[in-house]
Motif scaffolding. Structure first.
Motif, PDB file in Angstrom:
ATOM      1  N   ASP A  93       0.813  -1.218   0.000  1.00 46.42           N
ATOM      2  CA  ASP A  93       0.000   0.000   0.000  1.00 46.42           C
ATOM      3  C   ASP A  93       0.847   1.268   0.000  1.00 46.42           C
ATOM      4  N   THR A  94       2.083   1.163   0.437  1.00 48.07           N
ATOM      5  CA  THR A  94       2.926   2.360   0.552  1.00 48.07           C
ATOM      6  C   THR A  94       3.941   2.459  -0.571  1.00 48.07           C
ATOM      7  N   TYR A  95       4.533   1.335  -0.912  1.00 47.74           N
ATOM      8  CA  TYR A  95       5.596   1.323  -1.912  1.00 47.74           C
ATOM      9  C   TYR A  95       5.106   0.696  -3.219  1.00 47.74           C
ATOM     10  N   ILE A  96       5.857   1.003  -4.304  1.00 50.17           N
ATOM     11  CA  ILE A  96       5.452   0.498  -5.618  1.00 50.17           C
ATOM     12  C   ILE A  96       6.662   0.467  -6.546  1.00 50.17           C
ATOM     13  N   ARG A  97       6.561  -0.329  -7.579  1.00 50.30           N
ATOM     14  CA  ARG A  97       7.491  -0.293  -8.712  1.00 50.30           C
ATOM     15  C   ARG A  97       6.673  -0.050  -9.972  1.00 50.30           C
ATOM     16  N   ASN A  98       7.193   0.796 -10.877  1.00 47.95           N
ATOM     17  CA  ASN A  98       6.478   1.047 -12.125  1.00 47.95           C
ATOM     18  C   ASN A  98       6.481  -0.178 -13.030  1.00 47.95           C
ATOM     19  N   ARG A  99       7.511  -1.030 -12.897  1.00 46.13           N
ATOM     20  CA  ARG A  99       7.569  -2.271 -13.670  1.00 46.13           C
ATOM     21  C   ARG A  99       8.410  -3.279 -12.904  1.00 46.13           C
ATOM     22  N   PRO A 100       8.195  -4.574 -13.169  1.00 53.69           N
ATOM     23  CA  PRO A 100       8.947  -5.597 -12.438  1.00 53.69           C
ATOM     24  C   PRO A 100      10.442  -5.545 -12.764  1.00 53.69           C
ATOM     25  N   LEU A 101      11.235  -6.139 -11.881  1.00 55.67           N
ATOM     26  CA  LEU A 101      12.660  -6.349 -12.119  1.00 55.67           C
ATOM     27  C   LEU A 101      12.817  -7.757 -12.674  1.00 55.67           C
ATOM     28  N   THR A 102      13.488  -7.891 -13.814  1.00 53.73           N
ATOM     29  CA  THR A 102      13.649  -9.201 -14.446  1.00 53.73           C
ATOM     30  C   THR A 102      15.023  -9.783 -14.117  1.00 53.73           C
ATOM     31  N   VAL A 103      15.014 -11.034 -13.657  1.00 53.02           N
ATOM     32  CA  VAL A 103      16.247 -11.772 -13.363  1.00 53.02           C
ATOM     33  C   VAL A 103      16.397 -12.856 -14.416  1.00 53.02           C
ATOM     34  N   GLU A 104      17.446 -12.766 -15.232  1.00 53.78           N
ATOM     35  CA  GLU A 104      17.694 -13.760 -16.269  1.00 53.78           C
ATOM     36  C   GLU A 104      18.558 -14.886 -15.700  1.00 53.78           C
ATOM     37  N   GLY A 105      18.212 -16.145 -16.062  1.00 61.13           N
ATOM     38  CA  GLY A 105      19.023 -17.285 -15.659  1.00 61.13           C
ATOM     39  C   GLY A 105      19.192 -17.372 -14.155  1.00 61.13           C
ATOM     40  N   ALA A 106      18.103 -17.552 -13.447  1.00 62.99           N
ATOM     41  CA  ALA A 106      18.115 -17.533 -11.971  1.00 62.99           C
ATOM     42  C   ALA A 106      19.107 -18.545 -11.405  1.00 62.99           C
ATOM     43  N   SER A 107      19.835 -18.117 -10.377  1.00 59.45           N
ATOM     44  CA  SER A 107      20.787 -18.978  -9.667  1.00 59.45           C
ATOM     45  C   SER A 107      20.803 -18.549  -8.208  1.00 59.45           C
ATOM     46  N   GLU A 108      21.517 -19.320  -7.371  1.00 51.33           N
ATOM     47  CA  GLU A 108      21.658 -18.926  -5.968  1.00 51.33           C
ATOM     48  C   GLU A 108      22.369 -17.580  -5.927  1.00 51.33           C
ATOM     49  N   SER A 109      21.627 -16.512  -5.581  1.00 48.65           N
ATOM     50  CA  SER A 109      22.235 -15.176  -5.656  1.00 48.65           C
ATOM     51  C   SER A 109      21.460 -14.200  -4.804  1.00 48.65           C
ATOM     52  N   ASP A 110      22.100 -13.035  -4.573  1.00 50.70           N
ATOM     53  CA  ASP A 110      21.455 -11.924  -3.887  1.00 50.70           C
ATOM     54  C   ASP A 110      20.950 -10.932  -4.927  1.00 50.70           C
ATOM     55  N   VAL A 111      19.716 -10.456  -4.754  1.00 49.75           N
ATOM     56  CA  VAL A 111      19.100  -9.509  -5.699  1.00 49.75           C
ATOM     57  C   VAL A 111      18.579  -8.313  -4.917  1.00 49.75           C
ATOM     58  N   GLU A 112      18.918  -7.104  -5.374  1.00 50.21           N
ATOM     59  CA  GLU A 112      18.380  -5.894  -4.753  1.00 50.21           C
ATOM     60  C   GLU A 112      17.184  -5.407  -5.541  1.00 50.21           C
ATOM     61  N   LEU A 113      16.079  -5.211  -4.863  1.00 51.31           N
ATOM     62  CA  LEU A 113      14.833  -4.765  -5.481  1.00 51.31           C
ATOM     63  C   LEU A 113      14.486  -3.385  -4.940  1.00 51.31           C
ATOM     64  N   ALA A 114      14.692  -2.362  -5.780  1.00 52.01           N
ATOM     65  CA  ALA A 114      14.437  -0.985  -5.341  1.00 52.01           C
ATOM     66  C   ALA A 114      12.965  -0.646  -5.511  1.00 52.01           C
ATOM     67  N   VAL A 115      12.414   0.020  -4.509  1.00 53.17           N
ATOM     68  CA  VAL A 115      11.011   0.431  -4.551  1.00 53.17           C
ATOM     69  C   VAL A 115      10.933   1.918  -4.215  1.00 53.17           C
ATOM     70  N   SER A 116       9.764   2.487  -4.482  1.00 49.88           N
ATOM     71  CA  SER A 116       9.572   3.905  -4.195  1.00 49.88           C
ATOM     72  C   SER A 116       8.211   4.101  -3.553  1.00 49.88           C
ATOM     73  N   ARG A 117       8.094   5.165  -2.760  1.00 43.53           N
ATOM     74  CA  ARG A 117       6.774   5.519  -2.246  1.00 43.53           C
ATOM     75  C   ARG A 117       5.875   5.867  -3.428  1.00 43.53           C
ATOM     76  N   SER A 118       4.626   5.485  -3.325  1.00 37.27           N
ATOM     77  CA  SER A 118       3.708   5.686  -4.450  1.00 37.27           C
ATOM     78  C   SER A 118       3.022   7.044  -4.368  1.00 37.27           C
ATOM     79  N   GLY A 119       2.590   7.506  -5.539  1.00 34.91           N
ATOM     80  CA  GLY A 119       1.843   8.757  -5.627  1.00 34.91           C
ATOM     81  C   GLY A 119       0.934   8.710  -6.843  1.00 34.91           C
ATOM     82  N   THR A 120       0.121   9.720  -7.032  1.00 31.98           N
ATOM     83  CA  THR A 120      -0.771   9.818  -8.190  1.00 31.98           C
ATOM     84  C   THR A 120      -0.730  11.231  -8.739  1.00 31.98           C
ATOM     85  N   ALA A 121      -1.221  11.375  -9.970  1.00 33.96           N
ATOM     86  CA  ALA A 121      -1.333  12.695 -10.588  1.00 33.96           C
ATOM     87  C   ALA A 121      -2.673  12.790 -11.303  1.00 33.96           C
TER      88      ALA A 121
END
Length: 421
Positions: A93-121
């Motif tokens: 309800d508070t945070y959002i992404r404009n589009r998903p983050l795509t991970v190619e060829g998934a493996s045992e790994s660390d992934v950072e997923l950045a999000v932002s506070r949402s707003g409207t216009a």
């Protein structure tokens, strides 16, 4: 070593071999790996209690998902198929992404997923006289990518969906108006107003009949131009039409001329002058022309079938009184036999097009064009009774005989007068 012990050892060995075979053959394809996803906000700080969704397409073409909620350190562990292409997104309800983050060829790994506070216009669209403009198309763009779009309502307003807070370019287009762009900052609840201006450009059209190769100009008639904001019918002058039309409109354009089909063409007009060709062809027709309109019974006459351009039609089917008698040759001709006296109706067909009927009259050797009776060969309309009288009871000489008799009597009278003189 006794038999029971040997059997146990053998079973264990077989099980080991089977397990190795399974792993070698296909076990790797079904192996899962763990993604360690770290969710951070726009300042790079870890964000807890955020639901993360992993989505991928399985081998059976079905969509699969895995979900989890971040801990206070912003991390969540998600098991996904090894080497899969995985999309990571959030539901919050508070945070959002404009589009998903795509991970190619998934493996045992660390992934950072950045999000932002949402707003409207909420974008309000008005013209230069500050009048709200409904049904204007609004695009909210992040660089070259559109992140949201829609049309203004009856009050001229468009409310965006939830977006990442930040600065975007708003593009507004409406038929009849020049395109307008403006930067808008999306905050918690932002409002923006965009002004658009009416405009016209020149549309030059050249009109051709593309039945010919090369196409030939259609020098007379008219052009009909239609759209949601503009409609006109303009006279063709020596094959050309020029008019001013509203900008940013898709037009339906067709030729209006007797003998031509109204086949509309689509012409898109932006904000620069447009030159375009408009083509049309005559309405498909067939005509049948007999070599003779009166033909002796038992003789033939050639008929010619032509199209709307007065060109001979090869392969047209010709019928006489509803009976097919043949197809035209490469000159559009066919010899048609007339086998009975009277009117014979001739029709030609080519595909879905049928000609108007024409009449060829069959004539007997004595010049009679009336059909004879099959029983006695006499003419039904001139048939006499046994007393030599016609059907109306008058003597059976007929009109021609009566006239001859009168002329003879007159001649005798003249001779007597001369003798007396």
């Amino acid at each position: 070593m006794n038999f029971e012990r040997l059997t146990a050892v053998g079973v264990a060995a077989l099980a080991t071999v089977f397990l190795v075979a399974v792993l070698a053959a296909g076990g790797a394809a079904g192996t899962d790996v763990t993604l360690t996803v770290s969710v951070v906000d726009q300042d790079g700080d870890p964000t807890g209690n955020v639901e993360v969704i992993a989505t991928w397409e399985a081998e059976d073409d079905e969509t699969r998902t895995a979900t989890g909620t971040t801990a206070s350190n912003g991390k969540v562990f998600l098991d996904v198929p090894e080497n899969a292409t995985v999309d990571l997104d959030i539901d919050d309800d508070t945070y959002i992404r404009n589009r998903p983050l795509t991970v190619e060829g998934a493996s045992e790994s660390d992934v950072e997923l950045a999000v932002s506070r949402s707003g409207t216009a909420t974008v309000s669209v008005v013209d230069t006289e500050d009048r709200p403009q409904a049904d204007a198309r609004v695009q909210i763009r992040d660089g070259s990518r559109t992140v949201d779009s829609g049309r203004t309502d009856d009050s001229g307003a468009f409310a965006s969906s939830r977006l990442e807070r930040g600065t975007y370019t708003v593009r507004v287009v409406k038929p009849g108006f020049f395109e307008a762009t403006q930067e808008v900052t999306v905050s918690r609840e932002a409002d923006a107003s965009v002004e658009i201006e009416r405009g016209t450009v020149v549309l030059d059209l050249r009109v051709f009949d593309d039945h010919f190769d090369p196409p030939e100009e259609i020098e007379t008639g008219a052009i009909r131009v239609e759209s949601s904001v503009y409609n006109a019918e303009v006279t063709i002058t020596e094959g050309d039409v020029s008019l001013n039309v509203p900008v940013n409109v898709d037009y339906s354009v067709d030729v209006v001329k007797d003998g031509y089909d109204a086949g509309a063409e689509r012409i898109s007009v932006g904000e620069s002058a447009v030159s375009a060709n408009v083509t049309a062809q005559r309405t498909s027709t067939l005509s049948v022309t007999p070599g003779n309109e009166r033909v002796l019974v038992g003789e033939t006459t050639r008929v010619t079938v032509r199209n709307a351009y007065d060109e001979p039609v090869e392969g047209a089917t010709v019928e006489v009184d509803g009976t097919e008698v043949g197809e035209t040759d490469d000159g559009g001709e066919l010899a048609v036999a007339i086998d009975a006296a009277g009117e014979r109706e001739v029709v030609a067909t080519d595909g879905d097009v049928t000609s108007e009927p024409v009449v060829i009259v069959g004539v007997d050797e004595d010049g009679d064009a009336n059909e004879t009776d099959d029983a006695n060969g006499t003419n039904d309309s001139d048939e006499t009774d046994d007393a030599g009288e016609t059907d109306d009871g008058s003597p059976g000489f007929g009109v021609a005989a009566a006239i001859a008799a009168l002329l003879g009597a007159a001649a005798v009278g003249v001779k007597r007068v001369r003798g007396a003189a």
